[in-house]
Design a protein around this motif. Structure first.
Motif, PDB file in Angstrom:
ATOM      1  N   PRO A 415      22.135 -12.477 -71.255  1.00  0.00           N
ATOM      2  CA  PRO A 415      20.835 -12.126 -70.852  1.00  0.00           C
ATOM      3  C   PRO A 415      20.637 -11.363 -70.588  1.00  0.00           C
ATOM      4  N   ALA A 416      21.004 -10.434 -71.526  1.00  0.00           N
ATOM      5  CA  ALA A 416      20.093  -9.469 -72.117  1.00  0.00           C
ATOM      6  C   ALA A 416      18.400  -9.769 -72.329  1.00  0.00           C
ATOM      7  N   PHE A 417      18.707 -11.071 -73.181  1.00  0.00           N
ATOM      8  CA  PHE A 417      17.453 -11.376 -74.208  1.00  0.00           C
ATOM      9  C   PHE A 417      16.668 -13.262 -72.956  1.00  0.00           C
ATOM     10  N   ARG A 418      17.100 -12.561 -71.869  1.00  0.00           N
ATOM     11  CA  ARG A 418      16.564 -13.385 -70.829  1.00  0.00           C
ATOM     12  C   ARG A 418      14.739 -13.182 -70.540  1.00  0.00           C
ATOM     13  N   ARG A 419      13.943 -11.894 -71.546  1.00  0.00           N
ATOM     14  CA  ARG A 419      12.672 -12.564 -70.965  1.00  0.00           C
ATOM     15  C   ARG A 419      12.006 -13.144 -72.333  1.00  0.00           C
ATOM     16  N   SER A 420      12.696 -13.036 -73.202  1.00  0.00           N
ATOM     17  CA  SER A 420      12.263 -13.999 -74.918  1.00  0.00           C
ATOM     18  C   SER A 420      12.440 -15.798 -74.075  1.00  0.00           C
ATOM     19  N   GLY A 421      10.815 -15.366 -73.975  1.00  0.00           N
ATOM     20  CA  GLY A 421      11.084 -17.217 -73.512  1.00  0.00           C
ATOM     21  C   GLY A 421      10.929 -18.579 -75.041  1.00  0.00           C
ATOM     22  N   SER A 422      10.230 -19.690 -74.362  1.00  0.00           N
ATOM     23  CA  SER A 422       9.723 -20.753 -75.142  1.00  0.00           C
ATOM     24  C   SER A 422       8.786 -19.308 -76.159  1.00  0.00           C
ATOM     25  N   ALA A 423       7.985 -19.490 -76.368  1.00  0.00           N
ATOM     26  CA  ALA A 423       6.881 -19.171 -76.926  1.00  0.00           C
ATOM     27  C   ALA A 423       7.433 -17.611 -77.844  1.00  0.00           C
ATOM     28  N   ALA A 424       8.679 -17.101 -77.638  1.00  0.00           N
ATOM     29  CA  ALA A 424       9.327 -16.214 -78.667  1.00  0.00           C
ATOM     30  C   ALA A 424      10.316 -17.170 -79.205  1.00  0.00           C
ATOM     31  N   ALA A 425      10.420 -17.955 -78.669  1.00  0.00           N
ATOM     32  CA  ALA A 425      11.738 -18.949 -79.586  1.00  0.00           C
ATOM     33  C   ALA A 425      11.424 -19.771 -80.671  1.00  0.00           C
ATOM     34  N   LEU A 426       9.516 -20.523 -80.177  1.00  0.00           N
ATOM     35  CA  LEU A 426       8.812 -21.034 -81.228  1.00  0.00           C
ATOM     36  C   LEU A 426       8.702 -19.784 -82.545  1.00  0.00           C
ATOM     37  N   VAL A 427       7.432 -18.809 -81.500  1.00  0.00           N
ATOM     38  CA  VAL A 427       7.161 -18.201 -82.373  1.00  0.00           C
ATOM     39  C   VAL A 427       8.456 -17.700 -83.660  1.00  0.00           C
ATOM     40  N   SER A 428       9.526 -17.193 -83.258  1.00  0.00           N
ATOM     41  CA  SER A 428      10.272 -16.562 -84.080  1.00  0.00           C
ATOM     42  C   SER A 428      10.698 -17.679 -84.892  1.00  0.00           C
TER      43      SER A 428
END
Length: 507
Positions: A415-428
């Motif tokens: 839950p601490a990373f609930r705001r990390s969405g698809s954009a964050a996943a793909l860019v990272s």
């Protein structure tokens, strides 16, 4: 080796066949094939998690490090894994079991279509499949070295023999066969490792001499931190281990997914953590003593094999060979099962949605995919030297690339990373993979620590920071999913994740 040793190996092969035939009776669907029907006991999950976490490379590539450098191998490999899995027993392991309960998943990547979206799921699935294909190839190459030392067989023949045995029980028995064979293999390995320690002690002059070897070895053999395994390397690998052994390596996630409930997955992780803390000390002690018994070996990667051949009587030589052989079979077979789950449950429905419905898969397709994956890894094993050898494939390639793939998958559960969405996943993911290729091929004079740390740290920072900066509201289904993973609940049908949420989420 003589007839006694080959008889031991034949008995081991018969054990695998018998276990596989028993497991086949428990496999009636892909749910059984990939997740053991969610009925795997915690102690079996724990032993299987431990056995699936390392291969015969321990007795080849890592044996060379132990021979040349001493205790550093324990402190950058086994000890950090134990701490990482201990941490994961609270954070990650229970959530994998709850995912299966609430979302009816069979693949570790299956939940990503809800947590992010289908394109993110596909990118991470494809890159993970490619990475594990090379990783498993390295492990086949390692077992070929061992078979060559013991029997004189050409490494290519050794690769084919081990691959054929793995093909049989992976394709036919699924996760049940993997886990039950893991347990049988652990028993064999336990006996063989104790035999090896006793043999080394007797040749040194008694058990007390095992604890005095450090007085006769170079002083550097008692140094935890030494080049190229610096403090930065150890810390970077601790991050990688935390990600990998808690589910970033898919076959290890499957052991938790197969547990009946979150509390069972937690106990399985605690058992595996304890085994990683204690058992490698028994495995490595003969390797640490090897320079005293066999100084100036031209190829230290053969040190453990040479000791077995020279110190043990016939019969026990075959037992030690089987013990080392089992590690590769355990890891590669479980990897094949996990990759098959991802291909049939995630990739094929994304590529051919009209032929493969998401959330459903065919047992025949699953078995065919497992067969093709193992064949591909065997071909890579035959060409391992083209990628820098076994140790390079294991430490540099896998260590460098597993982080960018597993960060969105593992942190996406919390839950601490609930705001990390698809954009964050793909860019990272993209930046992490790009960082690896930069430090590996462009700035190729950087240290091993940098090659390993740069991808995982850049990926981790971007995933976290982009989540902090995001202002868009979190989708309700993501909040519902994360809340459901926080604690064990009643497993009745009313608490399960609605099947509609297993469909693709394009937003």
């Amino acid at each position: 080796m003589n007839v006694l040793d080959y008889a031991v190996m034949a008995l081991y092969a018969l054990m695998i066949v018998a276990i596989t035939l028993w497991a086949m009776r428990k496999v009636g669907s892909t749910r059984d094939f990939f997740a053991a029907g969610g009925k795997m006991p915690w102690w079996l999950s724990g032993v299987s998690h431990h056995m699936s976490g390392y291969s015969a490379a321990v007795f080849v590539a890592y044996a060379a490090v132990a021979y040349n450098m001493g205790i550093t191998i324990y402190f950058w490999w086994a000890f950090p894994i134990s701490i990482a899995v201990l941490i994961g027993s609270r954070l990650f392991a229970p959530r994998w079991a709850r995912l299966r309960i609430h979302m009816n998943i069979e693949s570790p990547m299956e939940y990503l279509s809800t947590r992010y979206n289908v394109p993110t799921q596909m990118v991470l699935a494809w890159s993970g499949v490619l990475l594990k294909t090379f990783d498993v190839g390295a492990k086949w190459a390692a077992i070929a070295v061992i078979i060559n030392v013991f029997t004189g067989l050409d490494p290519l023949i050794g690769i084919c023999i081990s691959g054929a045995l793995s093909l049989f029980y992976t394709v036919m028995g699924g996760l049940w066969a993997d886990a039950c064979n893991d347990f049988g293999q652990f028993v064999v390995q336990f006996v063989a490792a104790i035999v090896m320690v006793v043999a080394v002690a007797m040749h040194l002059g008694g058990f007390a001499e095992l604890f005095t070897i450090w007085q006769h070895l170079p002083v550097t053999h008692t140094e935890i931190v030494q080049e190229p395994y610096t403090l930065g390397f150890i810390l970077a690998y601790f991050v990688i281990y935390t990600l990998s052994y808690n589910g970033g390596t898919w076959n290890l996630a499957q052991r938790f997914i197969a547990a009946p409930a979150g509390r069972d997955a937690r106990k399985a992780a605690l058992l595996s953590a304890a085994l990683y803390l204690i058992w490698p000390l028994i495995l490595f002690w003969p390797m640490w003593a090897a320079p005293l018994l066999f100084p100036n070996l031209s190829d230290p990667s053969r040190s453990y094999s040479v000791m077995a051949m020279e110190l043990l009587p016939n019969g026990l030589i075959g037992l030690v060979l089987v013990a080392m052989f089992t590690h590769t079979l355990s890891m590669t077979s479980s990897d094949a099962n996990a990759i098959t789950a991802v291909v049939t449950r995630d990739i094929l429905p994304g590529m051919l949605p009209r032929r493969f419905q998401r959330g459903k898969s065919s047992l025949l397709v699953a078995r065919l995919t497992a067969f093709l994956f193992i064949i591909t890894t065997l071909i890579i094993a035959m060409n391992a030297s083209r990628f820098g050898g076994v140790l390079s494939l294991l430490i540099i390639w896998f260590g460098g690339l597993v982080g960018p793939i597993s960060i969105p998958m593992l942190l996406g559960l919390l839950p601490a990373f609930r705001r990390s969405g698809s954009a964050a996943a793909l860019v990272s993911w993209a930046v992490g993979v790009g960082a690896f290729f930069c430090v590996k091929f462009i700035f190729n004079d950087v240290s091993t620590a940098t090659q390993v740390a740069a991808p995982v740290l850049s990926s981790l920072v971007l995933f976290v920071v982009m989540g902090w900066l995001r202002r868009a509201p979190v989708r309700p289904e993501v909040d519902t999913l994360l809340a459901a993973l926080n604690q064990d609940q009643d497993m009745s049908a009313s608490t399960r994740w609605p099947q509609s949420h297993n469909a693709s989420q394009e937003g």
